[in-house]
Design a protein around this motif. Structure first.
Motif, PDB file in Angstrom:
ATOM      1  N   CYS A  34       0.994  -0.800  -0.199  1.00 28.53           N
ATOM      2  CA  CYS A  34       0.471   0.143   0.159  1.00 28.53           C
ATOM      3  C   CYS A  34       0.804   1.159  -0.238  1.00 28.53           C
ATOM      4  O   CYS A  34       1.891   1.275   1.301  1.00 28.53           O
ATOM      5  N   ARG A  35       0.564   1.901  -1.160  1.00 23.25           N
ATOM      6  CA  ARG A  35       1.676   3.272  -1.375  1.00 23.25           C
ATOM      7  C   ARG A  35       1.085   4.025  -0.128  1.00 23.25           C
ATOM      8  O   ARG A  35       1.989   4.759   0.531  1.00 23.25           O
ATOM      9  N   GLU A  36       1.019   4.221   0.725  1.00 24.29           N
ATOM     10  CA  GLU A  36       0.031   5.424   1.354  1.00 24.29           C
ATOM     11  C   GLU A  36       0.048   4.988   3.254  1.00 24.29           C
ATOM     12  O   GLU A  36       0.500   5.140   3.881  1.00 24.29           O
ATOM     13  N   VAL A 220      -7.836   0.403   7.293  1.00 27.93           N
ATOM     14  CA  VAL A 220      -7.342  -0.497   6.329  1.00 27.93           C
ATOM     15  C   VAL A 220      -8.803  -1.353   6.173  1.00 27.93           C
ATOM     16  O   VAL A 220      -9.682  -2.271   7.481  1.00 27.93           O
ATOM     17  N   ARG A 228      -2.393  -9.864   3.056  1.00 28.19           N
ATOM     18  CA  ARG A 228      -2.485  -8.729   2.345  1.00 28.19           C
ATOM     19  C   ARG A 228      -3.579  -7.220   3.302  1.00 28.19           C
ATOM     20  O   ARG A 228      -4.409  -8.338   2.877  1.00 28.19           O
ATOM     21  N   GLU A 230      -5.395  -3.598   2.898  1.00 25.80           N
ATOM     22  CA  GLU A 230      -5.966  -2.734   1.975  1.00 25.80           C
ATOM     23  C   GLU A 230      -6.463  -1.263   2.390  1.00 25.80           C
ATOM     24  O   GLU A 230      -7.684  -1.058   3.046  1.00 25.80           O
ATOM     25  N   VAL A 231      -6.035  -0.139   2.103  1.00 25.20           N
ATOM     26  CA  VAL A 231      -6.502   1.327   2.820  1.00 25.20           C
ATOM     27  C   VAL A 231      -7.572   1.104   2.026  1.00 25.20           C
ATOM     28  O   VAL A 231      -7.782   1.025   0.726  1.00 25.20           O
ATOM     29  N   ASP A 239      -7.954   8.613   0.050  1.00 25.49           N
ATOM     30  CA  ASP A 239      -7.411   7.291   1.730  1.00 25.49           C
ATOM     31  C   ASP A 239      -8.041   8.042   2.948  1.00 25.49           C
ATOM     32  O   ASP A 239      -7.784   8.461   2.470  1.00 25.49           O
TER      33      ASP A 239
END
Length: 244
Positions: A34-36, A220, A228, A230-231, A239
């Protein structure tokens, strides 16, 4: 801005390593995907370090969320995993549900906290495993420093899941330790569905302390069957994350 700050701090950390050890060590990291999150912690959780994780409360539900967060991280790493614990309440199907292959895990139960800490240090020092998870109530500075030094030497990731039997013990989580990051995971209402039923569980994940990043919190979707997260996005595609 967050990404550039994290990069500067990571670069400074490498310079400190060079001064302290003579050679700067490139830290291998395990991305969340997650880039965030990853952009704020230098690309992911670092190996060769220990990380603390706790539930948002002293109850069993939030404690389980913290354990599943750790299991999801361990499931995404390659190699054997050692899980050290005292309390005989691990629910193995739940760990498998978030992608942790039981054939990769060595579970080590101890009679007391000291035993769990010693076993974790031994497993980290061995160097033949990728992740060592240890469930502890308290993590004194001296003990955390030993674990951190062992992790740095062997390149192992240590995940310290802080669990409490009563709320008064939770105050210890604010005390200084040698951990690279400190996280808090809290249960929040699950994903809403257009029909009756239970949607994907959701957590509020808080980064409370980091050497190479700024504190923040983010909502998330809980770990899926591959570990995994996820935002969660709002209706405008943004987000649900903010800096603390």
């Amino acid at each position: 801005m967050a990404s550039s700050n994290a990069a500067r701090i990571a670069a400074l950390q490498e310079q400190i390593d060079a001064i302290g050890g003579g050679v700067a060590r490139q830290r291998v990291r395990l991305p969340f995907g997650c880039r965030e999150i990853d952009d704020r912690i230098g690309g992911g959780l670092s190996f060769g370090a220990i990380h603390e994780i706790a539930g948002g409360g002293s109850d069993a539900v939030n404690g389980a969320a913290a354990a599943l967060f750790a299991a999801g991280i361990a499931s995404r790493a390659n190699g054997p995993v050692v899980w050290c614990y005292v309390r005989d309440d691990l629910f193995f199907p739940a760990l498998a549900h978030v992608g942790l292959d039981m054939d990769r895990v060595i579970f080590v139960q101890s009679d007391n906290e000291e035993g769990a800490m010693d076993n974790a240090e031994e497993a980290i020092s061995f160097g033949g495993v990728s992740v060592v998870v240890s469930e502890l109530v308290r993590l004194p500075m001296v003990a955390s420093r030993r674990l951190q030094l062992a992790a740095e030497k062997k390149g192992t990731m240590g995940l310290i899941v802080r669990r409490w039997r009563r709320q008064s013990e939770a105050t210890d989580y604010g005390q200084p330790t040698a951990s690279a990051t400190r996280w808090r995971v809290s249960i929040i209402p699950s994903e809403p569905l257009p029909v009756d039923g239970l949607g994907r569980p959701r957590w509020m994940v808080e980064l409370m302390r980091a050497r190479a990043g700024e504190c923040f919190n983010v909502v998330v979707g809980a770990c899926d069957d591959q570990g995994r997260i996820e935002v969660v996005k709002d209706n405008h595609g943004l987000d649900h994350a903010r800096f603390a």
